[in-house]
Design a protein around this motif. Sequence first.
Motif, PDB file in Angstrom:
ATOM      1  N   LEU A 152      -7.760 -12.761   6.442  1.00  0.00           N
ATOM      2  CA  LEU A 152      -6.874 -12.629   5.291  1.00  0.00           C
ATOM      3  C   LEU A 152      -6.212 -11.256   5.218  1.00  0.00           C
ATOM      4  O   LEU A 152      -5.539 -10.942   4.229  1.00  0.00           O
ATOM      5  N   GLY A 153      -6.400 -10.434   6.257  1.00  0.00           N
ATOM      6  CA  GLY A 153      -5.679  -9.178   6.346  1.00  0.00           C
ATOM      7  C   GLY A 153      -6.378  -7.963   5.797  1.00  0.00           C
ATOM      8  O   GLY A 153      -5.802  -6.870   5.792  1.00  0.00           O
ATOM      9  N   LEU A 154      -7.617  -8.099   5.323  1.00  0.00           N
ATOM     10  CA  LEU A 154      -8.379  -6.935   4.903  1.00  0.00           C
ATOM     11  C   LEU A 154      -9.035  -6.306   6.129  1.00  0.00           C
ATOM     12  O   LEU A 154      -9.604  -7.007   6.973  1.00  0.00           O
ATOM     13  N   LYS A 155      -8.955  -4.991   6.243  1.00  0.00           N
ATOM     14  CA  LYS A 155      -9.598  -4.293   7.351  1.00  0.00           C
ATOM     15  C   LYS A 155     -11.090  -4.173   7.065  1.00  0.00           C
ATOM     16  O   LYS A 155     -11.498  -3.628   6.041  1.00  0.00           O
ATOM     17  N   VAL A 156     -11.894  -4.683   7.978  1.00  0.00           N
ATOM     18  CA  VAL A 156     -13.341  -4.731   7.775  1.00  0.00           C
ATOM     19  C   VAL A 156     -13.956  -3.388   8.143  1.00  0.00           C
ATOM     20  O   VAL A 156     -13.870  -2.933   9.290  1.00  0.00           O
ATOM     21  N   ALA A 213      -0.523  -0.686  -9.925  1.00  0.00           N
ATOM     22  CA  ALA A 213       0.602  -0.054 -10.613  1.00  0.00           C
ATOM     23  C   ALA A 213       0.891   1.332 -10.059  1.00  0.00           C
ATOM     24  O   ALA A 213       2.040   1.789 -10.080  1.00  0.00           O
ATOM     25  N   ARG A 214      -0.131   2.007  -9.528  1.00  0.00           N
ATOM     26  CA  ARG A 214       0.021   3.364  -9.007  1.00  0.00           C
ATOM     27  C   ARG A 214       0.211   3.401  -7.486  1.00  0.00           C
ATOM     28  O   ARG A 214       0.398   4.480  -6.919  1.00  0.00           O
ATOM     29  N   GLY A 215       0.123   2.259  -6.824  1.00  0.00           N
ATOM     30  CA  GLY A 215       0.258   2.228  -5.375  1.00  0.00           C
ATOM     31  C   GLY A 215      -0.925   2.809  -4.634  1.00  0.00           C
ATOM     32  O   GLY A 215      -0.784   3.344  -3.532  1.00  0.00           O
ATOM     33  N   ILE A 216      -2.119   2.709  -5.210  1.00  0.00           N
ATOM     34  CA  ILE A 216      -3.344   3.237  -4.600  1.00  0.00           C
ATOM     35  C   ILE A 216      -4.048   2.127  -3.827  1.00  0.00           C
ATOM     36  O   ILE A 216      -4.220   1.012  -4.339  1.00  0.00           O
ATOM     37  N   SER A 217      -4.474   2.429  -2.596  1.00  0.00           N
ATOM     38  CA  SER A 217      -5.208   1.442  -1.799  1.00  0.00           C
ATOM     39  C   SER A 217      -6.541   1.121  -2.471  1.00  0.00           C
ATOM     40  O   SER A 217      -7.212   2.002  -3.008  1.00  0.00           O
ATOM     41  N   VAL A 218      -6.920  -0.161  -2.403  1.00  0.00           N
ATOM     42  CA  VAL A 218      -8.159  -0.615  -3.032  1.00  0.00           C
ATOM     43  C   VAL A 218      -9.032  -1.310  -1.992  1.00  0.00           C
ATOM     44  O   VAL A 218      -8.541  -2.045  -1.134  1.00  0.00           O
ATOM     45  N   ALA A 219     -10.336  -1.055  -2.092  1.00  0.00           N
ATOM     46  CA  ALA A 219     -11.302  -1.676  -1.193  1.00  0.00           C
ATOM     47  C   ALA A 219     -12.293  -2.516  -1.981  1.00  0.00           C
ATOM     48  O   ALA A 219     -12.733  -2.121  -3.070  1.00  0.00           O
ATOM     49  N   SER A 220     -12.638  -3.667  -1.422  1.00  0.00           N
ATOM     50  CA  SER A 220     -13.762  -4.433  -1.955  1.00  0.00           C
ATOM     51  C   SER A 220     -15.048  -3.813  -1.415  1.00  0.00           C
ATOM     52  O   SER A 220     -15.012  -2.909  -0.582  1.00  0.00           O
ATOM     53  N   HIS A 221     -16.174  -4.303  -1.888  1.00  0.00           N
ATOM     54  CA  HIS A 221     -17.449  -3.713  -1.472  1.00  0.00           C
ATOM     55  C   HIS A 221     -18.523  -4.788  -1.479  1.00  0.00           C
ATOM     56  O   HIS A 221     -18.721  -5.480  -2.476  1.00  0.00           O
ATOM     57  N   ASP A 222     -19.182  -4.941  -0.335  1.00  0.00           N
ATOM     58  CA  ASP A 222     -20.323  -5.856  -0.225  1.00  0.00           C
ATOM     59  C   ASP A 222     -19.969  -7.309  -0.503  1.00  0.00           C
ATOM     60  O   ASP A 222     -20.780  -8.058  -1.056  1.00  0.00           O
ATOM     61  N   VAL A 248     -14.367 -12.979  -0.957  1.00  0.00           N
ATOM     62  CA  VAL A 248     -13.264 -12.518  -0.115  1.00  0.00           C
ATOM     63  C   VAL A 248     -11.927 -13.020  -0.645  1.00  0.00           C
ATOM     64  O   VAL A 248     -10.933 -12.280  -0.683  1.00  0.00           O
ATOM     65  N   GLN A 249     -11.899 -14.268  -1.042  1.00  0.00           N
ATOM     66  CA  GLN A 249     -10.649 -14.816  -1.582  1.00  0.00           C
ATOM     67  C   GLN A 249     -10.226 -14.072  -2.843  1.00  0.00           C
ATOM     68  O   GLN A 249      -9.034 -13.835  -3.073  1.00  0.00           O
ATOM     69  N   GLU A 250     -11.186 -13.701  -3.669  1.00  0.00           N
ATOM     70  CA  GLU A 250     -10.868 -12.906  -4.852  1.00  0.00           C
ATOM     71  C   GLU A 250     -10.305 -11.547  -4.442  1.00  0.00           C
ATOM     72  O   GLU A 250      -9.288 -11.094  -4.983  1.00  0.00           O
ATOM     73  N   SER A 251     -10.941 -10.886  -3.470  1.00  0.00           N
ATOM     74  CA  SER A 251     -10.479  -9.576  -3.011  1.00  0.00           C
ATOM     75  C   SER A 251      -9.075  -9.660  -2.427  1.00  0.00           C
ATOM     76  O   SER A 251      -8.213  -8.823  -2.715  1.00  0.00           O
ATOM     77  N   ALA A 252      -8.828 -10.678  -1.627  1.00  0.00           N
ATOM     78  CA  ALA A 252      -7.494 -10.854  -1.049  1.00  0.00           C
ATOM     79  C   ALA A 252      -6.469 -11.147  -2.140  1.00  0.00           C
ATOM     80  O   ALA A 252      -5.331 -10.659  -2.097  1.00  0.00           O
ATOM     81  N   GLY A 253      -6.860 -11.925  -3.118  1.00  0.00           N
ATOM     82  CA  GLY A 253      -5.974 -12.236  -4.225  1.00  0.00           C
ATOM     83  C   GLY A 253      -5.600 -11.005  -5.041  1.00  0.00           C
ATOM     84  O   GLY A 253      -4.517 -10.947  -5.625  1.00  0.00           O
ATOM     85  N   PHE A 254      -6.500 -10.027  -5.057  1.00  0.00           N
ATOM     86  CA  PHE A 254      -6.226  -8.764  -5.736  1.00  0.00           C
ATOM     87  C   PHE A 254      -5.353  -7.826  -4.893  1.00  0.00           C
ATOM     88  O   PHE A 254      -4.998  -6.744  -5.341  1.00  0.00           O
ATOM     89  N   GLY A 255      -5.036  -8.231  -3.657  1.00  0.00           N
ATOM     90  CA  GLY A 255      -4.219  -7.378  -2.798  1.00  0.00           C
ATOM     91  C   GLY A 255      -4.968  -6.214  -2.196  1.00  0.00           C
ATOM     92  O   GLY A 255      -4.359  -5.200  -1.817  1.00  0.00           O
ATOM     93  N   MET A 256      -6.279  -6.333  -2.067  1.00  0.00           N
ATOM     94  CA  MET A 256      -7.062  -5.238  -1.480  1.00  0.00           C
ATOM     95  C   MET A 256      -6.754  -5.116   0.000  1.00  0.00           C
ATOM     96  O   MET A 256      -6.442  -6.099   0.677  1.00  0.00           O
ATOM     97  N   SER A 257      -6.855  -3.890   0.524  1.00  0.00           N
ATOM     98  CA  SER A 257      -6.510  -3.650   1.920  1.00  0.00           C
ATOM     99  C   SER A 257      -7.721  -3.442   2.807  1.00  0.00           C
ATOM    100  O   SER A 257      -7.608  -3.527   4.031  1.00  0.00           O
ATOM    101  N   ILE A 258      -8.884  -3.173   2.214  1.00  0.00           N
ATOM    102  CA  ILE A 258     -10.087  -2.849   2.981  1.00  0.00           C
ATOM    103  C   ILE A 258     -11.260  -3.648   2.431  1.00  0.00           C
ATOM    104  O   ILE A 258     -11.400  -3.795   1.213  1.00  0.00           O
TER     105      ILE A 258
END
Length: 381
Positions: free
Chosen positions: A267-271, A225-234, A241-251
């Motif tokens: 899936l487009g997340l930067k590793v 909602a705020r346009g803040i980049s989000v990263a998954s972790h570990d 990964v599919q969950e992280s991509a589904g959340f629109g995470m970028s990293i």
Amino acid sequence: MPVEQILTNARIVTAEQEFVGTLVLRDGLIAQVEEGVSGLPQAQNLNGDYLLPGLVELHTDNLEKYMSPRPGVDWPSASAVLTHDAQIASAGITTVFDALAIGDVNPRGKRMQQLPAMLEAIASAAAAGHMRADHRLHLRCEVCHPDTLAVFRDLVGHSLVQLVSVMDHAPGQRQFAKEDKYREYYMGKYHLSEAEMNAFIVEQVDNSRQYSDRQRRSIVADCQARGISVASHDDATLAHVQESAGFGMSIAEFPTTLEAAKASHELGLKVLMGAPNIVRGGSHSGNIAAAELAQQGVLDILSSDYYPASLLQAALLLAGQDNGYDLPRAIATVSRVPAQAAGLHDRGEIRVGLRADLVQAQVHGGQAVIQQVWRQAQRVF
């Protein structure tokens, strides 16, 4: 600061190539990039040293060691921030996302108590113009901690918050899929007895079941909602990964397996992996080595994590390995790619029109030796 500066006789590393050339800096930006050496008397001769884009660090908890330099010692936060900033700049880092932990898995830790003081000290020093590097905030959200969501919502509106990561360090999954590694790490780091460790494991597993999924979803929704980049972790599995991509995470920070890293990349997340992992030759947690991900072509970003000087050193080592990463691509992992992943499109490479954030470095026996650092054409080291 002079309106125009000329840096010449430098081995310039752009996003595509390296060559001996000249930069003209004007009003804090890169105005010209040219091959060849300038004969103008006002040009500063860099004597063939490397001239690199300023490094962009997305995940470092380096400030914590200055807040608590010894067990039981609480250092004044204003002094700690300036000392941390000086080390960051001397490592060639011109943009840094200071990672502030919300939710402390250390049973004897002070992260939550130190959090307000750290944030205020960073914001005050930045507002006063005392910082050498450009500091942003990265909120590291430990979603298995009961108070994480409430604290996150108190802090996420701060103007310096531009990156958020969600993590769950409970044992039995992700970074600590192997419980023996979990025991080894926490008992060694926090000096827990066997009984304390057993109780700690039970508590963390129970908290993860109660809080992690709900808090992860709420935090991601707030960031979107705020346009803040989000990263998954570990992330460790394809499902993670599919969950992280589904959340629109970028990293994807520190995926623990080759499967997770490959899927994130596809899936487009930067590793993102740790620069110390490259320098030391492997993971301290027994997970996938960053060098192996590079050999597979799925390593996008390096982070110094706990050791700022590792960032440039790791990029140089990466470029020297048999992995398809030449020097421009290796340097991009510590400059252009992290900048773009965090939504900063005005920096991260040597190109006309971008910020004049630059690093002059020599290499001796494989060791990077930084000579000068500029932030928006102003020398900060």
